[in-house]
Design a protein around this motif. Structure first.
Motif, short mmCIF file in Angstrom:
data_model
loop_
_atom_site.label_atom_id
_atom_site.label_comp_id
_atom_site.label_asym_id
_atom_site.label_seq_id
_atom_site.Cartn_x
_atom_site.Cartn_y
_atom_site.Cartn_z
N UNK A 13 34.74 46.69 43.78
CA UNK A 13 35.69 47.35 42.89
C UNK A 13 36.53 46.37 42.09
N UNK A 14 36.44 45.07 42.41
CA UNK A 14 37.16 44.05 41.67
C UNK A 14 38.62 43.89 42.06
N UNK A 15 39.07 44.55 43.12
CA UNK A 15 40.47 44.50 43.52
C UNK A 15 40.75 43.53 44.67
N UNK A 16 39.73 42.84 45.16
CA UNK A 16 39.94 41.93 46.28
C UNK A 16 38.97 40.75 46.20
N UNK A 17 39.41 39.65 46.79
CA UNK A 17 38.54 38.49 46.99
C UNK A 17 38.32 38.34 48.49
N UNK A 30 44.06 41.50 45.22
CA UNK A 30 44.43 41.03 43.89
C UNK A 30 45.50 41.89 43.23
N UNK A 31 45.80 43.04 43.83
CA UNK A 31 46.88 43.88 43.31
C UNK A 31 48.24 43.51 43.91
N UNK A 32 48.23 42.67 44.93
CA UNK A 32 49.46 42.20 45.57
C UNK A 32 49.88 40.90 44.90
N UNK A 33 51.06 40.85 44.29
CA UNK A 33 51.47 39.64 43.55
C UNK A 33 51.63 38.40 44.43
N UNK A 34 51.68 38.56 45.76
CA UNK A 34 51.82 37.39 46.62
C UNK A 34 50.46 36.73 46.90
#
Length: 109
Positions: A13-17, A30-34
């Motif tokens: 989904x492109x939201x995590x590495x 990747x949606x968490x700014x930290x």
């Protein structure tokens, strides 16, 4: 947080590495700014956890079809394996495949 890795893959989904390292697989949202890594799968035979020479070297990583695929090179001298974890349950592998030496790429076809 500093982590060391061997292999990196992006979620479908492109939201995590997902980052594969000595201690296991980390997920970075990747949606968490930290961008804080979270250890989601621990390598029970990672470096420093068992006597030298008996470690498992998780060498490659891929994510597709709601599964994480980890290439385990074992000790780089014997046949390796691909370990499959079905998401989101990372507690135990769903299947293990015996493969040749040093599985360094896992492709979907």
């Amino acid at each position: 947080t500093k982590i060391e890795g061997r292999s990196l893959t992006v979620s479908e989904d492109g939201y995590a590495l997902y980052l594969n390292g000595e201690l296991g697989v980390n997920r970075i949202n990747l949606e968490d700014p930290t961008f804080k890594p979270e250890l989601i799968i621990k390598n029970p035979k990672g470096k420093g956890l068992v006597p030298e020479g008996s470690e498992e070297h998780w060498y490659s990583l891929s994510q597709f079809d709601n599964k994480l695929f980890i290439g385990n090179a074992m000790n780089y001298q014997v046949m390796g394996e691909v370990i499959v974890f079905t998401m989101p349950n990372y507690a135990t592998p769903s299947i293990r495949y015996s493969v040749n030496l040093n599985p360094n790429s896992i492709l979907k076809y």
